[in-house]
Design an enzyme around this catalytic site. Structure first.
Site, PDB file in Angstrom:
ATOM      1  N   GLY A 134       0.825  -1.214   0.000  1.00 45.64           N
ATOM      2  CA  GLY A 134       0.000   0.000   0.000  1.00 45.64           C
ATOM      3  C   GLY A 134       0.851   1.253   0.000  1.00 45.64           C
ATOM      4  N   GLY A 174      -0.207   5.023  -0.844  1.00 43.02           N
ATOM      5  CA  GLY A 174      -1.235   5.713  -0.073  1.00 43.02           C
ATOM      6  C   GLY A 174      -0.707   6.863   0.772  1.00 43.02           C
ATOM      7  N   GLN A 175      -1.580   7.395   1.623  1.00 43.37           N
ATOM      8  CA  GLN A 175      -1.227   8.575   2.421  1.00 43.37           C
ATOM      9  C   GLN A 175       0.000   8.315   3.288  1.00 43.37           C
ATOM     10  OE1 GLN A 175      -4.144   9.756   5.362  1.00 43.37           O
ATOM     11  NE2 GLN A 175      -3.072  11.668   5.838  1.00 43.37           N
ATOM     12  N   TYR A 212     -14.889  -1.469   8.060  1.00 43.18           N
ATOM     13  CA  TYR A 212     -13.486  -1.116   8.307  1.00 43.18           C
ATOM     14  C   TYR A 212     -13.090  -1.503   9.733  1.00 43.18           C
ATOM     15  CZ  TYR A 212      -9.386   1.960   8.939  1.00 43.18           C
ATOM     16  OH  TYR A 212      -8.142   2.464   9.207  1.00 43.18           O
TER      17      TYR A 212
HETATM   18  N1  LIG Z   1      -4.578   7.676   7.214  1.00 38.25           N
HETATM   19  C1  LIG Z   1      -5.173   7.565   8.377  1.00 38.25           C
HETATM   20  O1  LIG Z   1      -5.709   8.551   8.917  1.00 38.25           O
HETATM   21  C2  LIG Z   1      -5.182   6.255   9.110  1.00 38.25           C
HETATM   22  C3  LIG Z   1      -5.720   6.215  10.408  1.00 38.25           C
HETATM   23  C4  LIG Z   1      -5.761   5.007  11.076  1.00 38.25           C
HETATM   24  C5  LIG Z   1      -5.210   3.877  10.503  1.00 38.25           C
HETATM   25  N2  LIG Z   1      -4.685   3.928   9.242  1.00 38.25           N
HETATM   26  C6  LIG Z   1      -4.166   2.685   8.679  1.00 38.25           C
HETATM   27  O2  LIG Z   1      -2.907   2.889   8.061  1.00 38.25           O
HETATM   28  C7  LIG Z   1      -2.773   2.023   6.915  1.00 38.25           C
HETATM   29  C8  LIG Z   1      -2.429   2.852   5.684  1.00 38.25           C
HETATM   30  O3  LIG Z   1      -3.416   3.849   5.534  1.00 38.25           O
HETATM   31  P1  LIG Z   1      -3.328   5.024   4.452  1.00 38.25           P
HETATM   32  O4  LIG Z   1      -3.939   6.203   5.078  1.00 38.25           O
HETATM   33  O5  LIG Z   1      -1.999   5.114   3.865  1.00 38.25           O
HETATM   34  O6  LIG Z   1      -4.386   4.465   3.382  1.00 38.25           O
HETATM   35  P2  LIG Z   1      -4.563   4.886   1.847  1.00 38.25           P
HETATM   36  O7  LIG Z   1      -5.969   4.561   1.476  1.00 38.25           O
HETATM   37  O8  LIG Z   1      -4.083   6.265   1.618  1.00 38.25           O
HETATM   38  O9  LIG Z   1      -3.571   3.879   1.133  1.00 38.25           O
HETATM   39  C9  LIG Z   1      -3.817   2.510   1.077  1.00 38.25           C
HETATM   40  C10 LIG Z   1      -3.092   1.968  -0.127  1.00 38.25           C
HETATM   41  O10 LIG Z   1      -3.423   0.573  -0.241  1.00 38.25           O
HETATM   42  C11 LIG Z   1      -3.510   0.288  -1.608  1.00 38.25           C
HETATM   43  N3  LIG Z   1      -4.304  -0.936  -1.830  1.00 38.25           N
HETATM   44  C12 LIG Z   1      -5.646  -1.062  -1.824  1.00 38.25           C
HETATM   45  N4  LIG Z   1      -5.980  -2.327  -2.127  1.00 38.25           N
HETATM   46  C13 LIG Z   1      -4.814  -3.002  -2.316  1.00 38.25           C
HETATM   47  C14 LIG Z   1      -4.502  -4.327  -2.657  1.00 38.25           C
HETATM   48  N5  LIG Z   1      -5.461  -5.239  -2.895  1.00 38.25           N
HETATM   49  N6  LIG Z   1      -3.197  -4.681  -2.750  1.00 38.25           N
HETATM   50  C15 LIG Z   1      -2.213  -3.777  -2.537  1.00 38.25           C
HETATM   51  N7  LIG Z   1      -2.457  -2.492  -2.237  1.00 38.25           N
HETATM   52  C16 LIG Z   1      -3.745  -2.114  -2.126  1.00 38.25           C
HETATM   53  C17 LIG Z   1      -4.151   1.502  -2.251  1.00 38.25           C
HETATM   54  O11 LIG Z   1      -3.892   1.564  -3.650  1.00 38.25           O
HETATM   55  C18 LIG Z   1      -3.504   2.633  -1.459  1.00 38.25           C
HETATM   56  O12 LIG Z   1      -2.362   3.132  -2.129  1.00 38.25           O
HETATM   57  C19 LIG Z   1      -4.090   1.270   6.806  1.00 38.25           C
HETATM   58  O13 LIG Z   1      -3.959   0.007   7.429  1.00 38.25           O
HETATM   59  C20 LIG Z   1      -5.066   2.114   7.588  1.00 38.25           C
HETATM   60  O14 LIG Z   1      -6.097   1.334   8.123  1.00 38.25           O
HETATM   61  C21 LIG Z   1      -4.659   5.093   8.536  1.00 38.25           C
END
Ligand SMILES: NC(=O)c1ccc[n+]([C@@H]2O[C@H](COP(=O)([O-])OP(=O)(O)OC[C@H]3O[C@@H](n4cnc5c(N)ncnc54)[C@H](O)[C@@H]3O)[C@@H](O)[C@H]2O)c1
Length: 309
Positions: free
Chosen positions: A10, A13-14, A140
């Site tokens: 991933g 992502g963010q 989620y």
């Molecule tokens: N950003 C937040 O505020 C936040 C808060 C709490 C927890 N989290 C956790 O942190 C982790 C990362 O979050 P994030 O904010 O970067 O999320 P995001 O949605 O920005 O990024 C997630 C990434 O996963 C990729 N993805 C989706 N399906 C996929 C698959 N089948 N195979 C491979 N990649 C795939 C997407 O393309 C994306 O780039 C997650 O587990 C999320 O639950 C994030």
């Protein structure tokens, strides 16, 4: 603990888009392998990897001799409510594939962020401890709670070094947020900097815990490097920096942009926010791996504005 070959799932992502350069700086570029299901990079290290594809996950871990994994691939809260089936597949089956392949390949660390989404409406609202009532009402939250339990199971049953921490809402400016309920905070700051007013999808008094990205990256690294002997918990550490309502953020932004105004029109995400706590007890993270956030609301807002400008 030394990490020779680090896989980040991933990575687009963010969090991943900042964690990859952060880890590359510390461990060296040739030791960090970013991967994602979507490819929007020219990075030669990039691995196109769908974590729901068990064979591909096993092949990638074996081929690149991966010994540690930051597993970020997930479908976040608001997106997950729109597509619960996909959230289940990615958040549960995807993690299962990573855990199975990690046991097979003797991976030394699997770190998976969890979320305040694992809590639910029956959870106490303030200073919530790690062990509490956790009955999530979103797909989620259900999948992230299961992910915590899966990590603990793989540790107890197979000795896998699974670790994780419950992030609050993360604020950052480098990459757009991935469809979470706390995304309003980032959107509000961006609109204020652009000189525009903002329509908020949460009520003005929805208090939620938050953290600025530099503190999130630092806490991932600290937990990854923590001495195993100090850990009493594994996959469910609460972490938080500050708690804020949309109104408090609006007022903070008005210190910089006097005419900035926010209207409040809650949508389906309000129900999700209402089921989450307003503040967390992060004392276990402090005691077991020296969690120490540096940014509060004021310094986060100030830093966000200076970069977005
Ligand atoms: N950003 C937040 O505020 C936040 C808060 C709490 C927890 N989290 C956790 O942190 C982790 C990362 O979050 P994030 O904010 O970067 O999320 P995001 O949605 O920005 O990024 C997630 C990434 O996963 C990729 N993805 C989706 N399906 C996929 C698959 N089948 N195979 C491979 N990649 C795939 C997407 O393309 C994306 O780039 C997650 O587990 C999320 O639950 C994030």
């Amino acid at each position: 603990m030394t990490f020779e070959k680090i896989l980040v799932t991933g990575a687009g992502g963010q969090i991943g888009s900042e964690l990859v350069p952060f880890l590359s700086e510390i461990f060296g570029k040739d030791r960090v392998f970013p991967s994602d299901v979507r490819s929007n990079t020219t990075d030669p290290r990039f691995i196109n990897l769908d974590v729901t594809d068990k064979t591909s996950v096993e092949l990638a871990i074996d081929k690149y001799k991966i010994d540690s994994i930051f597993h970020l691939a997930a479908i976040l809260s608001a997106k997950g409510e729109k597509n619960p089936e996909l959230a289940y597949k990615v958040n549960v089956s995807g993690l299962y594939n990573i855990l199975e392949a990690s046991v097979k390949n003797k991976v030394k660390l699997v770190l998976t962020p969890s979320s305040i989404g694992i809590f639910g409406p029956d959870t106490p609202k303030e200073n919530v401890p790690i062990e509490t009532i956790a009955r999530p009402v979103t797909m989620y939250g259900i999948t992230k709670l299961m992910a915590e339990h899966l990590g603990n199971y793989y540790h107890a049953r197979f000795g896998l070094n699974a670790r994780g921490l419950r992030f609050p809402g993360l604020i950052s400016y480098k990459s757009p947020p991935g469809g979470g309920t706390t995304d309003y905070s980032i959107e509000m700051i961006i609109e204020a900097v652009k000189g525009r007013n903002y329509k908020c999808f949460l009520k003005e008094d929805s208090k939620l815990p938050m953290m600025y990205m530099p503190d999130a990256l630092d806490s991932l690294l600290k937990l990854a490097e923590a001495e195993d002997s100090r850990l009493k918990h594994r996959t469910d550490f609460n972490v938080t920096s500050f708690s804020v309502t949309p109104k408090e953020l609006e007022l903070e932004l008005r210190k910089y942009y006097r005419s900035f105004e926010v209207t409040y029109q809650p949508d389906f995400r309000q129900r999700i926010a209402d089921s989450w706590p307003g503040s967390l007890d992060a004392s276990a993270a402090v005691q077991e791996w020296d969690f120490h956030p540096n940014y509060d609301l004021r310094s986060t807002t100030e830093d966000m504005i200076s970069h977005l400008k």
